[in-house]
Design an enzyme around this catalytic site. Structure first.
Site, short mmCIF file in Angstrom:
data_model
loop_
_atom_site.label_atom_id
_atom_site.label_comp_id
_atom_site.label_asym_id
_atom_site.label_seq_id
_atom_site.Cartn_x
_atom_site.Cartn_y
_atom_site.Cartn_z
N SER A 1 0.86 -1.20 0.00
CA SER A 1 0.00 0.00 0.00
C SER A 1 0.88 1.24 0.00
CB SER A 1 -0.86 0.02 1.27
OG SER A 1 -0.09 0.48 2.37
N ASP A 2 0.32 2.35 -0.43
CA ASP A 2 1.06 3.59 -0.23
C ASP A 2 0.95 3.95 1.26
OD1 ASP A 2 1.49 6.50 -2.37
OD2 ASP A 2 2.48 5.92 -0.51
N TRP A 3 1.69 4.97 1.64
CA TRP A 3 1.84 5.34 3.05
C TRP A 3 0.48 5.60 3.72
CZ3 TRP A 3 6.78 7.22 5.33
CH2 TRP A 3 6.63 7.62 6.65
N GLY A 4 0.08 4.67 4.59
CA GLY A 4 -1.16 4.89 5.33
C GLY A 4 -2.42 4.62 4.53
N ALA A 5 -2.29 4.15 3.31
CA ALA A 5 -3.46 4.05 2.42
C ALA A 5 -4.45 3.00 2.90
CB ALA A 5 -3.01 3.74 0.99
#
Ligand code: GLC
Length: 720
Positions: free
Chosen positions: A266-270
């Site tokens: 996932s992207d950061w915190g997604a």
């Protein structure tokens, strides 16, 4: 290890140990553990425990050979199964030797140099302890308000795919286990992040599947066809579902249709952001939707850690989903050779030897020289050897030319324009004065600049955006130069002296207030560690600029999105029978961009003639050859990028007025002629129909060959 061995290892792991492999934490989480192994810093806030750290799968953003070796060795002592950490980081356009931002690299139209830049970035990163880079970013972009256009290679799917392949080849090489000074690549952001509404980061994306498949998906697919090991989810929704929970996108398309069985991060915190998106009520739902979508690693939030054990034990999530994610992660670790050598390429000795080496900086220089676009030149460039020059503007002495994502790069040791020009022009030349800051200025600064200009024969303005006005979350609704710089341009223009402007920026700008007030414009983008030297050599004519735009420059932000491969509409402006008013146009601006895709000037001139098609008919078995003669009609050697476009006159769905299908670079001496030859075949004419079938249609095609998407010789043929 083979699959059986990896499955055996998984079989010996507890559920919690397996889930910890799906966790990626930032470097401080590993630095924050004090020497008694007690947790300090941000870990407590996320409820991350000692044992989770000991079993975690990867670390984000740690670099430095000695430190990485120490963190890995400490981790190996604590991990109950001897599973090494993966070290990942954003090495997008260089590690310590910083290359131009990717939008600039795209303008070089030089895939070989792009590949070399990725290879060098990989070497510097690998010896510094990194195993995976979060690159290439291949999002197609059409909206310069979006800060991240600097990270892409532009508005064309064909060119973006070419660069995607080149970057993956450069990062990964042929065999990641054998070549320990390469890194695994992670193509991003899947998918269509560049289509964020209103050019605002993290915003909604709503495209038809056909539009996605035709324009936005090809470059990701090209990266995967080149063997890219990882994919990163994008922050945006696709058809109402955030990418990190989008089973249609991630399971059906990415894994089943495209056959991708690598690691999806996932992207950061997604994953946790599924909650504010409104796709999950809480962390449990977020974890449920993400694991079902096939997200293997949750970056920087802890929904998996907090909720998956209960979801599995409660029967809502099949443990097989966790096992398949763990298997993909362990398989990547094995491909990288980490089970045999957890430190892989990390080497303080090699780090000292090759990082920021002269050879690497020379490559950065060469790419910067080939990425810098000459946008206007009424003859003031190249500078005359004996001219007294005044270098004026906020970028005259600035090291802020590395751009966003310049990782370990240092603005201190970037080659600045003033020093580079002084080295070339001789003592006391140029006179240097900032004139103003990026967004503010003082009367004193202005006065100093006007005095320097008054004493000069020619003025070079160094203008642009600070790097934080670009990049992630660097979106702007007004994409002109900051007002204080436009005021400086106006005051300098009043002097009536020959004036050239150099732009340092991360997006196509609205050039109002500058373009018409100077005699030449050089687009340097964020040119990287050797940027000042490359720009100086272009200004003095040691280098003849050859770059071509891969993203249109609008007349104004009011035109956005404006791009070359647009549809014609039913009432195209300028058609033979067009009415004056009731056509697709603006009352207050032209439809065309100020500077089109493929545009770029040279210090010499090239004439085109003799466009030839080997036949006016094409069949699936008989491609046609297209050729054109190009003559260097100027007084200097130069490189011309001859571009081939087609237009499908009528299709099942409407087709763009131009589509780039190839290009040829010709190096020509003054007076020399060359021939650019293309082979065009039926496969290149295929497109997604309304039923998503991918095929060509018989019928007439126009052909355009020239120096930009808007300046061509034309022909036509029929596909039968
Ligand atoms: C950022 C970016 C992504 C990057 C990641 C890790 O938010 O969107 O491109 O790779 O976080 O730094």
């Amino acid at each position: 290890m083979d699959n059986q061995q990896l499955l055996g290892l998984i079989g010996r792991m507890t559920l919690e140990e397996k889930i910890a492999q799906l966790v990626q934490l930032a470097a401080p989480f590993y630095e924050g553990v004090d020497d008694e192994g007690q947790i300090t810093g941000p870990m407590q806030a996320m409820g991350i425990t000692d044992s989770m750290i000991a079993s975690s799968g990867s670390v984000l953003g740690y670099a430095g050979a000695a430190g990485a070796i120490a963190v890995q060795e400490a981790h190996m002592k604590k991990n109950p199964h001897g599973i090494p950490l993966l070290f990942m980081a954003d090495i997008v356009h260089g590690f310590r030797t910083i290359f131009p931002v990717p939008l600039a690299i795209g303008c070089s139209w030089n895939a070989e140099l792009a590949q070399k830049s990725a290879e060098i970035a990989a070497r510097e990163a690998a010896v510094s302890g990194i195993h995976v880079t979060f690159a290439p970013m291949v999002d197609l972009v059409r909206d310069p308000r979006w800060g991240r256009v600097m990270e892409s290679t532009g508005e064309d799917p064909y060119l973006n795919s070419l660069f995607a392949r080149a970057f993956v080849r450069g990062f990964q090489g042929e065999d990641l286990k054998e070549e320990t000074e390469r890194v695994a690549a992670c193509v991003k952001h899947f998918a269509a992040y560049g289509a964020s509404e209103a050019g605002r980061d993290y915003n909604t994306v709503d495209l038809s599947e056909r539009q996605m498949r035709e324009y936005y998906l090809p470059a990701y697919k090209a990266a995967l066809e080149e063997g890219c090991e990882m994919v990163m989810t994008s922050f945006n929704t696709i058809d109402g579902i955030p990418a990190s929970a989008n089973e249609k996108l991630m399971r059906s398309l990415l894994r089943e249709e495209w056959g991708f069985d690598g690691v999806l991060i996932s992207d950061w915190g997604a994953v946790k952001e599924l909650i504010p998106h409104g796709a999950a009520e809480d962390e449990r739902e977020a974890a449920y939707r993400a694991i079902r979508a096939g997200v293997d690693i949750e970056m920087m939030t802890a929904c998996y850690v907090h909720e998956l054990p209960e979801l599995v034990r409660g029967g809502r999530v099949d443990e097989a989903l966790v096992d398949e994610a763990v298997l993909r992660i362990l398989r990547l670790k094995d491909k990288l050779g980490l089970f045999d050598n957890p430190n892989r390429g990390a080497s303080p000795e090699r780090e000292a030897e090759i990082v920021f080496s002269r050879e690497h900086r020379e490559a950065a220089y060469e790419l910067a020289a080939q990425s810098t676009v000459l946008l206007k030149n009424d003859g003031v460039l190249p500078l005359k050897p004996d001219a007294k020059v005044a270098l004026i503007g906020p970028f005259a002495r600035s090291g802020d030319i590395l751009g966003p994502w310049s990782w370990d790069g240092s603005t201190e040791d970037a080659v600045k324009l003033d020093a580079a020009l002084a080295e070339r022009l001789g003592p006391g030349n140029p006179a240097v004065a900032e004139g103003c800051g990026i967004e503010e200025g003082t009367e004193e600064q202005l006065r100093e600049a006007l005095n320097a200009a008054a004493a000069a024969d020619v003025i070079v303005l160094a203008l642009g955006e600070a790097s934080e006005m670009s990049g992630e979350a660097g979106c702007r609704t007004d994409i002109r130069l900051p007002q204080v710089q436009l005021d400086l341009v106006a005051r300098i223009a009043e002097l009536g002296k020959p004036t050239a402007a150099v732009l340092f920026n991360g997006r196509p700008l609205d050039l109002h207030g500058m373009y018409d007030r100077v005699d030449a414009v050089v687009e340097a983008w964020f040119p990287g560690s050797e940027g000042g030297a490359a720009v100086a050599d272009i200004l003095i004519g040691a280098v003849n600029p050859s770059a071509r735009l891969t993203m249109s420059f609008p007349h104004s932000v009011g035109q956005v999105p404006v791009y070359y491969n647009h549809f014609n509409t039913g009432r195209p402006q300028g058609a033979p029978d067009a009415q004056v008013r009731y056509v697709s146009q603006y009352l207050d601006a032209p439809n065309e961009p100020l500077l089109p895709f493929g545009f770029g000037l040279s210090y010499t001139t090239f004439e085109y003639d003799g466009l030839k098609l080997s036949s006016d008919k094409m069949t699936p078995d008989s491609p046609i050859a297209i050729s054109v003669n190009v003559t260097n009609t100027g007084s200097r050697a130069g490189t011309e990028t001859v571009q081939l476009y087609v237009r499908d006159i009528a299709g099942d769905v409407v087709r763009p007025v131009r589509e780039l299908k190839g290009f040829v670079k010709l190096d020509l001496a003054p007076g020399e002629s060359g021939t650019a030859v293309f082979t065009l075949n039926e496969e290149q004419l295929r497109y997604h129909h309304s039923d998503l079938s991918f095929k060509s249609d018989p019928g007439r095609f126009d052909v355009f060959v020239g120096r930009s998407s808007a300046d061509t010789l034309n022909g036509s043929f029929t596909l039968i």
